[in-house]
Motif scaffolding. Structure first.
Motif, PDB file in Angstrom:
ATOM      1  N   ALA A 353     158.676 174.340  48.041  1.00 48.64           N
ATOM      2  CA  ALA A 353     157.973 173.232  48.716  1.00 48.64           C
ATOM      3  C   ALA A 353     156.467 173.348  48.489  1.00 48.64           C
ATOM      4  CB  ALA A 353     158.294 173.249  50.214  1.00 48.64           C
ATOM      5  N   GLY A 354     155.938 174.565  48.613  1.00 45.46           N
ATOM      6  CA  GLY A 354     154.503 174.776  48.394  1.00 45.46           C
ATOM      7  C   GLY A 354     154.113 174.438  46.962  1.00 45.46           C
ATOM      8  N   GLY A 355     155.010 174.760  46.019  1.00 46.06           N
ATOM      9  CA  GLY A 355     154.747 174.468  44.606  1.00 46.06           C
ATOM     10  C   GLY A 355     154.628 172.967  44.377  1.00 46.06           C
ATOM     11  N   LEU A 356     155.501 172.214  45.030  1.00 43.68           N
ATOM     12  CA  LEU A 356     155.448 170.757  44.872  1.00 43.68           C
ATOM     13  C   LEU A 356     154.143 170.200  45.468  1.00 43.68           C
ATOM     14  CD1 LEU A 356     156.970 168.314  43.855  1.00 43.68           C
ATOM     15  CD2 LEU A 356     158.064 168.114  46.086  1.00 43.68           C
ATOM     16  N   ALA A 357     153.780 170.727  46.641  1.00 42.16           N
ATOM     17  CA  ALA A 357     152.521 170.267  47.262  1.00 42.16           C
ATOM     18  C   ALA A 357     151.341 170.639  46.362  1.00 42.16           C
ATOM     19  CB  ALA A 357     152.352 170.888  48.644  1.00 42.16           C
ATOM     20  N   TRP A 358     151.411 171.809  45.747  1.00 43.12           N
ATOM     21  CA  TRP A 358     150.345 172.245  44.833  1.00 43.12           C
ATOM     22  C   TRP A 358     150.204 171.237  43.689  1.00 43.12           C
ATOM     23  CZ3 TRP A 358     150.110 173.321  39.637  1.00 43.12           C
ATOM     24  CH2 TRP A 358     148.923 173.930  39.187  1.00 43.12           C
ATOM     25  N   PHE A 359     151.368 170.880  43.115  1.00 43.91           N
ATOM     26  CA  PHE A 359     151.375 169.971  41.978  1.00 43.91           C
ATOM     27  C   PHE A 359     150.762 168.611  42.375  1.00 43.91           C
ATOM     28  CE2 PHE A 359     153.561 166.831  39.311  1.00 43.91           C
ATOM     29  CZ  PHE A 359     153.116 167.272  38.071  1.00 43.91           C
ATOM     30  N   LEU A 360     151.187 168.090  43.533  1.00 45.56           N
ATOM     31  CA  LEU A 360     150.615 166.814  43.998  1.00 45.56           C
ATOM     32  C   LEU A 360     149.112 166.942  44.233  1.00 45.56           C
ATOM     33  CD1 LEU A 360     153.239 165.625  46.673  1.00 45.56           C
ATOM     34  CD2 LEU A 360     152.757 164.569  44.458  1.00 45.56           C
ATOM     35  N   GLY A 361     148.696 168.137  44.629  1.00 42.43           N
ATOM     36  CA  GLY A 361     147.283 168.368  44.932  1.00 42.43           C
ATOM     37  C   GLY A 361     146.400 168.366  43.686  1.00 42.43           C
ATOM     38  N   VAL A 362     147.009 168.629  42.523  1.00 38.93           N
ATOM     39  CA  VAL A 362     146.207 168.648  41.289  1.00 38.93           C
ATOM     40  C   VAL A 362     145.538 167.283  41.096  1.00 38.93           C
ATOM     41  CG1 VAL A 362     146.281 168.889  38.772  1.00 38.93           C
ATOM     42  CG2 VAL A 362     147.605 170.452  40.225  1.00 38.93           C
ATOM     43  N   GLY A 363     146.264 166.216  41.442  1.00 42.27           N
ATOM     44  CA  GLY A 363     145.678 164.876  41.340  1.00 42.27           C
ATOM     45  C   GLY A 363     144.454 164.744  42.228  1.00 42.27           C
ATOM     46  N   SER A 364     144.524 165.336  43.419  1.00 47.15           N
ATOM     47  CA  SER A 364     143.368 165.259  44.326  1.00 47.15           C
ATOM     48  C   SER A 364     142.196 166.057  43.777  1.00 47.15           C
ATOM     49  CB  SER A 364     143.740 165.792  45.716  1.00 47.15           C
ATOM     50  OG  SER A 364     144.556 164.855  46.366  1.00 47.15           O
ATOM     51  N   VAL A 365     142.504 167.203  43.184  1.00 45.21           N
ATOM     52  CA  VAL A 365     141.445 168.008  42.547  1.00 45.21           C
ATOM     53  C   VAL A 365     140.728 167.154  41.501  1.00 45.21           C
ATOM     54  CG1 VAL A 365     141.129 169.853  40.843  1.00 45.21           C
ATOM     55  CG2 VAL A 365     142.424 170.305  42.938  1.00 45.21           C
ATOM     56  N   LEU A 366     141.525 166.455  40.685  1.00 47.48           N
ATOM     57  CA  LEU A 366     140.928 165.684  39.581  1.00 47.48           C
ATOM     58  C   LEU A 366     140.207 164.423  40.077  1.00 47.48           C
ATOM     59  CD1 LEU A 366     143.790 166.105  36.946  1.00 47.48           C
ATOM     60  CD2 LEU A 366     141.587 167.304  37.035  1.00 47.48           C
ATOM     61  N   SER A 367     140.562 163.965  41.269  1.00 46.49           N
ATOM     62  CA  SER A 367     139.912 162.751  41.805  1.00 46.49           C
ATOM     63  C   SER A 367     138.412 162.922  41.969  1.00 46.49           C
ATOM     64  CB  SER A 367     140.450 162.397  43.183  1.00 46.49           C
ATOM     65  OG  SER A 367     141.803 162.189  43.144  1.00 46.49           O
ATOM     66  N   PHE A 368     137.960 164.178  42.092  1.00 43.31           N
ATOM     67  CA  PHE A 368     136.526 164.405  42.319  1.00 43.31           C
ATOM     68  C   PHE A 368     135.757 164.602  41.020  1.00 43.31           C
ATOM     69  CE2 PHE A 368     138.660 165.605  46.194  1.00 43.31           C
ATOM     70  CZ  PHE A 368     137.938 164.865  47.113  1.00 43.31           C
ATOM     71  N   ASN A 369     136.484 164.609  39.914  1.00 41.67           N
ATOM     72  CA  ASN A 369     135.788 164.829  38.640  1.00 41.67           C
ATOM     73  C   ASN A 369     136.402 163.983  37.530  1.00 41.67           C
ATOM     74  OD1 ASN A 369     138.086 166.808  38.259  1.00 41.67           O
ATOM     75  ND2 ASN A 369     136.915 167.796  39.892  1.00 41.67           N
ATOM     76  N   GLU A 370     137.395 164.542  36.787  1.00 38.19           N
ATOM     77  CA  GLU A 370     137.944 163.833  35.618  1.00 38.19           C
ATOM     78  C   GLU A 370     138.465 162.419  35.941  1.00 38.19           C
ATOM     79  OE1 GLU A 370     137.789 165.432  32.683  1.00 38.19           O
ATOM     80  OE2 GLU A 370     136.945 167.184  33.712  1.00 38.19           O
ATOM     81  N   TRP A 371     139.118 162.277  37.081  1.00 44.31           N
ATOM     82  CA  TRP A 371     139.726 160.978  37.417  1.00 44.31           C
ATOM     83  C   TRP A 371     138.884 160.165  38.388  1.00 44.31           C
ATOM     84  CZ3 TRP A 371     145.607 162.262  38.703  1.00 44.31           C
ATOM     85  CH2 TRP A 371     146.212 162.766  37.535  1.00 44.31           C
ATOM     86  N   GLU A 372     137.624 160.526  38.489  1.00 44.47           N
ATOM     87  CA  GLU A 372     136.765 159.891  39.482  1.00 44.47           C
ATOM     88  C   GLU A 372     136.775 158.365  39.375  1.00 44.47           C
ATOM     89  OE1 GLU A 372     132.425 161.055  41.321  1.00 44.47           O
ATOM     90  OE2 GLU A 372     132.832 161.349  39.208  1.00 44.47           O
TER      91      GLU A 372
END
Ligand code: PFF
Length: 471
Positions: A353-372
């Motif tokens: 479950a934590g792994g899945l949340a981690w994976f979904l979180g990668v999008g949030s990480v990128l929202s502040f830079n690459e995917w801004e």
């Protein structure tokens, strides 16, 4: 029928439940979000409206969640399913639990990214990086952090690993043990921070700001924001409080527990304001800084205060611990469900479950830079995660649980959980969770999905095309 056993174990006392539920409720929502949205919405009047939302809508829904959890004694999906079956209701009520699981994933994924900022600040402030900081240099430092996917990913991974570790160890050896250590530290640091702020900042200014109500600032939007904040802050609508209720002993009064937890959560939000605003005001900065309030304004102020690096680091330890105990409660419902559904060992369920949340979180990480610049419908990925979970799924989940507990479950089942020592409080709860809370939630939801705009549009086209009126 009503005396089910929890396969996950029980809290060893009612106080552990209080600590655990308070740990879930007290989080980024209290220490990071409450002060900045209070700042953005004008202070005292917002605080008053917030308090009303907690009492009128939050507490009844919290009581409903604990009732369902303790009666079902399983993960939210299975508790809802088995209670519905027992009462001859549709098994589709389990979907409410499933919606909560989805909301939990979405929240945990972005929550962990922001918690990661907090952990990284422990080190940067502690190392004196903000000593003598100017507005520009502090903004640059914050920008520097969030524009680096690598750094964000590192802290996000660390935070989720800590969370997975605790949940993987189970209710008593994991959650209970961590909470018993972390919560006293949290309260201690918070009080220390309030004292520090009182002696070294503009405490009077902060008191006035938080408690002097200026009703000219009240608008419909402010009320809705306060409402959403109450929901998020009390951890309602996704099954966190419900599953903590599933581990609560039978002889404990549910309304009393809800009062203590709701009261403690509110107190912590106010104390966080009293730890932050005196320092920010003392340095002459504005309160309406938005999400950067603690990461920029507060950091600058610490950079100019005696012992600022030490107390600054302590503040971010406080914020990180608060986020950790909340994240544990976000991961627990889905982990418990995986254990029940697939009979997986807990560490495996928690890690997957934590792994899945981690994976979904990668999008949030990128929202502040690459995917801004990757914005759909006015929101980037991070904002969609936050909006869809907190503004839509949590209120929806809370509304269904209130309706389920107050209207669908048989009176005698509910009363046997609620206790009958105070018939008046039962009647108040029943009334508010049957009528008041669902209607209030429905109103907020309509605002959240901007039905106002749709209604306006319908008026416009019907007036134009059907009635032939100029608009
Ligand atoms: N109540 C937490 C906070 O204020 O930060 C966040 C949260 C935890 C929301 C658990 C929802 C939840 F189920």
């Amino acid at each position: 029928m009503s005396d089910k056993k929890s396969v996950h174990g029980l809290w060893s006392s009612r106080w552990v439940f209080v600590l655990a539920a308070t740990g879930s409720a007290v989080g980024l929502g209290n220490i990071w979000r409450f002060p900045y949205i209070t700042g953005e919405n004008g202070g005292g009047a917002f605080v008053l409206v917030y308090l009303a939302c907690v009492v009128l809508v939050g507490l009844p829904i919290m009581i409903a969640e604990i009732i369902v959890g303790r009666r079902g004694r399983q993960s939210p999906i299975n508790s809802m399913r088995s209670l519905a079956a027992e009462e001859g209701l549709s098994r589709r009520w389990a979907l409410v639990g499933a919606m909560g699981i989805v909301a939990g994933f979405l929240i945990l994924s972005f929550y962990s990214v922001v918690a990661g900022w907090s952990i990284s600040y422990i080190f940067s402030i502690g190392a004196g990086r903000f000593a003598g900081a100017t507005i520009e240099s502090a903004e640059l430092a914050f920008e520097g952090l969030i524009s680096s996917p690598f750094h964000l990913l590192f802290w996000h991974t660390l935070f989720l690993t800590l969370t997975v570790f605790v949940v993987g160890r189970g209710v008593q050896k994991g959650l209970e043990k961590a909470i018993k250590i972390l919560m006293p530290i949290l309260f201690f640091i918070l009080l220390l921070m309030v004292f520090y702020a009182a002696f070294s900042g503009d405490f009077r200014g902060a008191l006035q700001y938080l408690f002097k109500a200026d009703f000219s600032k009240l608008t419909g939007d402010v009320i809705l924001i306060a409402f959403g904040q109450a929901f998020f802050s009390l951890s309602l609508g996704m099954g966190s409080i419900m599953i903590y209720g599933a581990y609560l002993a039978k002889d404990v009064s549910i309304p009393k527990m809800a009062l203590v937890v709701g009261g403690a959560d509110t107190l912590v939000a106010l104390l966080a304001g009293l730890a932050i605003f005196p320092i920010v005001f003392g340095f002459g900065l504005a309160p309406g800084q938005g999400p950067g309030l603690v990461f920029v304004s507060l950091a600058i102020s610490f950079g100019h205060m005696p012992w600022g690096s030490f107390f600054g680091a302590l503040f971010f330890i406080l914020l990180s611990i608060a986020a950790w105990t909340s994240a544990i409660s976000l991961l627990e419902p889905v982990t418990a469900w995986l254990v029940e559904r697939f009979k997986w060992p807990r560490p495996k369920a928690s890690a997957i479950a934590g792994g899945l949340a981690w994976f979904l979180g990668v999008g949030s990480v990128l929202s502040f830079n690459e995917w801004e610049d990757f914005v759909v419908g006015g929101r980037n990925y991070f904002e969609w995660m936050e909006f869809s979970s907190t503004t839509i799924l949590l209120p929806l989940g809370g509304m269904f649980v209130a309706i389920f507990a107050s209207m669908k479950l048989a009176n005698r089942s509910v009363q046997s959980e609620f206790g009958l020592e105070h018939p008046m409080s039962y009647r108040i709860w029943k009334w508010s969770s049957t009528y008041f809370a669902p209607v209030a939630v429905a109103l907020v939801l309509l605002e959240g999905i901007d039905l106002g705009g749709v209604v306006e549009y319908l008026h416009k086209i019907s007036a134009e095309n059907i009635l032939g009126l100029p608009v």
